[in-house]
Design an enzyme around this catalytic site. Sequence first.
Site, PDB file in Angstrom:
ATOM      1  N   HIS A   1      63.721  68.627  14.220  1.00  0.00           N
ATOM      2  CA  HIS A   1      63.126  67.296  14.124  1.00  0.00           C
ATOM      3  C   HIS A   1      62.640  67.008  12.710  1.00  0.00           C
ATOM      4  O   HIS A   1      62.403  67.917  11.905  1.00  0.00           O
ATOM      5  CB  HIS A   1      61.953  67.155  15.099  1.00  0.00           C
TER       6      HIS A   1
ATOM      7  N   ASP B   1      59.325  64.983  11.273  1.00  0.00           N
ATOM      8  CA  ASP B   1      58.039  64.645  11.889  1.00  0.00           C
ATOM      9  C   ASP B   1      57.877  63.147  12.127  1.00  0.00           C
ATOM     10  O   ASP B   1      58.066  62.329  11.225  1.00  0.00           O
ATOM     11  CB  ASP B   1      56.883  65.132  11.008  1.00  0.00           C
TER      12      ASP B   1
ATOM     13  N   HIS C   1      63.167  70.300  10.476  1.00  0.00           N
ATOM     14  CA  HIS C   1      62.688  71.667  10.606  1.00  0.00           C
ATOM     15  C   HIS C   1      62.623  72.079  12.064  1.00  0.00           C
ATOM     16  O   HIS C   1      62.679  71.247  12.975  1.00  0.00           O
ATOM     17  CB  HIS C   1      61.336  71.870   9.909  1.00  0.00           C
TER      18      HIS C   1
ATOM     19  N   ARG D   1      48.495  71.444  10.188  1.00  0.00           N
ATOM     20  CA  ARG D   1      49.261  70.540   9.324  1.00  0.00           C
ATOM     21  C   ARG D   1      48.424  69.363   8.865  1.00  0.00           C
ATOM     22  O   ARG D   1      47.779  68.688   9.686  1.00  0.00           O
ATOM     23  CB  ARG D   1      50.488  70.020  10.100  1.00  0.00           C
TER      24      ARG D   1
END
Length: 309
Positions: free
Chosen positions: A108, A110, A263, A278
């Site tokens: 995906h 983000d 990623h 994150r």
Amino acid sequence: MSNTTTIDNVIPRADIGKRAARLGAEIRNVKLSGDLPDEVIRAINQVLLEHKVILFRDQDHLDDAEQERFAVKLGKLVPHPTIGASKGTSSILELDSGRGGGRADQWHTDVTFVDAYPKISVLRGVVIPPYGGDTVWSNTATAYLDLPVPLRKLADELWAVHSNAYDYAVKSRATDADRKHFDEVFTGTIFETEHPVVRVHPETGEHTLVLGNFVQRFVGLPKYDSQKLFDLFQSYVTAPENTVRWSWRAGDVAIWDNRATQHYAVNDYGEQHRVVRRATVDGDVPRSVDGRHSVTRIKSPKPQTARAA
């Protein structure tokens, strides 16, 4: 990249080592913090634009607050649009394997289910299992260039519908906790956005593929044909030669250009505990090769299931 400040000009001991031919570089002897001067931040951003993913060991001094103090130097911080941010932070999203939604084991980019999805993610390793739990990134700019010319021309014209409402159990090795988190939190507000399959990178001018697990279908094509075409395009993104893999240690930091990568968090560590946090830097609305911009079509609370009397 020429005519710009370089890392070794502003930090004499800094050392950059490529991790793979197409993307990924490790920067050594740099201590990340909110106190880094602007010229160092510009140099870090330059390396990021060139290598798409930059990696730092031994950043154990960072906590949530200092991670954000550094990340905000790269741009405005934003919380996750459905999950929000950890208490006391602007954007920190904790991914904890022991709680629902902590294993991002799907390819995906983000948050592509919104129009101006993040431009940069700054991920810090907090609890890392003794084996497994690597992250793999892919370069969506080189994937685009790998497409045969007829497929590239087709991609240039296609638009895709991205949504956070999809069949999570089909796309992931979901646990009961994961499904509960997905149903109650991740899809608490439903988003549906149309993006061009190919966007023009606002800083480098590169053409990058906008795909990943949030794609539901291509505009104007039925679901069956969309899936076949998606699988074909996505195979260029995830080809092993187009990826870089990072084995985490606690205190590591990974920064990636979310406009030019996908990623995947490898779910190969069983019941061991893995926690990463994150910080997210706000992005801009993608522009297609013909100059049109992405559009959010749906943003609404998920309808509540009627309770039995």
